[in-house]
Design a protein around this motif. Sequence first.
Motif, PDB file in Angstrom:
ATOM      1  N   ARG A  44      -0.353  -9.062   1.968  1.00 37.56           N
ATOM      2  CA  ARG A  44      -0.898  -7.705   1.941  1.00 37.56           C
ATOM      3  C   ARG A  44      -0.361  -6.851   0.796  1.00 37.56           C
ATOM      4  O   ARG A  44      -0.595  -5.642   0.755  1.00 37.56           O
ATOM      5  N   SER A  85      -4.493   6.546   2.621  1.00 39.12           N
ATOM      6  CA  SER A  85      -5.945   6.351   2.660  1.00 39.12           C
ATOM      7  C   SER A  85      -6.567   6.497   1.272  1.00 39.12           C
ATOM      8  O   SER A  85      -7.490   5.767   0.905  1.00 39.12           O
ATOM      9  N   LEU A 101      -5.592   3.458  -0.739  1.00 39.30           N
ATOM     10  CA  LEU A 101      -6.354   2.297  -0.286  1.00 39.30           C
ATOM     11  C   LEU A 101      -7.750   2.286  -0.904  1.00 39.30           C
ATOM     12  O   LEU A 101      -8.247   1.232  -1.318  1.00 39.30           O
ATOM     13  N   ARG A 102      -8.392   3.453  -0.978  1.00 39.64           N
ATOM     14  CA  ARG A 102      -9.720   3.533  -1.588  1.00 39.64           C
ATOM     15  C   ARG A 102      -9.672   3.118  -3.056  1.00 39.64           C
ATOM     16  O   ARG A 102     -10.531   2.378  -3.537  1.00 39.64           O
ATOM     17  N   GLU A 160     -10.068  -3.691  -6.662  1.00 39.61           N
ATOM     18  CA  GLU A 160     -10.193  -5.073  -6.205  1.00 39.61           C
ATOM     19  C   GLU A 160     -11.632  -5.561  -6.329  1.00 39.61           C
ATOM     20  O   GLU A 160     -11.877  -6.718  -6.720  1.00 39.61           O
ATOM     21  N   GLU A 161     -12.588  -4.707  -6.028  1.00 41.72           N
ATOM     22  CA  GLU A 161     -14.004  -5.075  -6.126  1.00 41.72           C
ATOM     23  C   GLU A 161     -14.378  -5.451  -7.557  1.00 41.72           C
ATOM     24  O   GLU A 161     -15.236  -6.307  -7.785  1.00 41.72           O
ATOM     25  N   LEU A 190       0.840  -1.195   0.000  1.00 41.84           N
ATOM     26  CA  LEU A 190       0.000   0.000   0.000  1.00 41.84           C
ATOM     27  C   LEU A 190       0.877   1.248   0.000  1.00 41.84           C
ATOM     28  O   LEU A 190       0.600   2.218  -0.713  1.00 41.84           O
ATOM     29  N   HIS A 246      -5.722  -7.730  -7.091  1.00 45.17           N
ATOM     30  CA  HIS A 246      -5.896  -8.799  -6.100  1.00 45.17           C
ATOM     31  C   HIS A 246      -4.957  -8.551  -4.920  1.00 45.17           C
ATOM     32  O   HIS A 246      -3.779  -8.243  -5.111  1.00 45.17           O
ATOM     33  N   ARG A 247      -5.498  -8.653  -3.701  1.00 46.27           N
ATOM     34  CA  ARG A 247      -4.693  -8.472  -2.488  1.00 46.27           C
ATOM     35  C   ARG A 247      -4.201  -9.829  -2.016  1.00 46.27           C
ATOM     36  O   ARG A 247      -4.988 -10.719  -1.713  1.00 46.27           O
ATOM     37  N   ARG A 268      -9.054  -0.702  -3.284  1.00 48.91           N
ATOM     38  CA  ARG A 268     -10.242  -1.480  -2.915  1.00 48.91           C
ATOM     39  C   ARG A 268     -11.285  -1.459  -4.025  1.00 48.91           C
ATOM     40  O   ARG A 268     -11.945  -2.457  -4.293  1.00 48.91           O
ATOM     41  N   THR A 269     -11.426  -0.300  -4.675  1.00 48.08           N
ATOM     42  CA  THR A 269     -12.369  -0.210  -5.796  1.00 48.08           C
ATOM     43  C   THR A 269     -11.929  -1.115  -6.939  1.00 48.08           C
ATOM     44  O   THR A 269     -12.742  -1.845  -7.527  1.00 48.08           O
ATOM     45  N   TYR A 308      -0.343  -5.970  -3.303  1.00 49.47           N
ATOM     46  CA  TYR A 308      -1.358  -5.983  -4.363  1.00 49.47           C
ATOM     47  C   TYR A 308      -0.716  -6.345  -5.699  1.00 49.47           C
ATOM     48  O   TYR A 308       0.375  -5.877  -6.031  1.00 49.47           O
TER      49      TYR A 308
END
Length: 249
Positions: free
Chosen positions: A55, A34, A37-38, A44-45, A22, A50-51, A41-42, A57
Amino acid sequence: MSQSVDRALTILGSLGDGPVTLEQAATRIGVHKSTALRLLRTLEEHGFVHRQSDRRYRLGGRLLSLAHRALEEIDVRQVAAPYLASLSERCGHTVQLAVLQDGEVLYLDELAGRGSPARPSRIGRRAPATGTAIGRVLLAGLPDGEAGPEALSAELAAVRRQGWAAESAEHREAVTCVAAPVAGSGGRTIAACAISAPADRVAPVELARLLPELLCTAEAVSLAYGGSPTPRWCENRCGARPAARASRT
């Protein structure tokens, strides 16, 4: 380009060099952790990132799948070209190559046979998948649940079993057609090839007699592309050599 999109693309580009933490991702796009990270995560969704258990990516399977499909659609025309030319010469009718894109048939190539009447080329044109033999072959090759209208499920299942489709009114025109799938890696349908002719000049039963030639060509293209079809029809009609597959490195 929006700032968020630019940052997301920058992250994806950096992951091409290998997994990152990260902190590393934040440093590369010049933002706070932060914010990074957002974004991660988006991505990744949506399967683009892939995480890992450590930890870090890495690129996700969705991105790799899209890249693979794009490559297949680009070079399958080049691989298929000599086989389509040979088929057109042998059968004397128009032959076509198409892929499924955004739920429609996209024609990549078309060769008019020596006995084919002059008409505008379909190369680059789109057509409804459900109204064409080549479209039904492509739909039948999709995973369960992605093939479209439920009303077509029985018909597509039949196409899947027999390995080809036929149509006597392509695009609501008086054109008869037979089509067969081209298989890529893992046996997945990546394209389809077809023979078509005016219905007032060539009866459907006459075109159906060319099915062995068409299936031979489809499997030859699959083998040359590096796919793994079950050879059923290649009996030296199209010059296929299953033991000598094309390198795609």
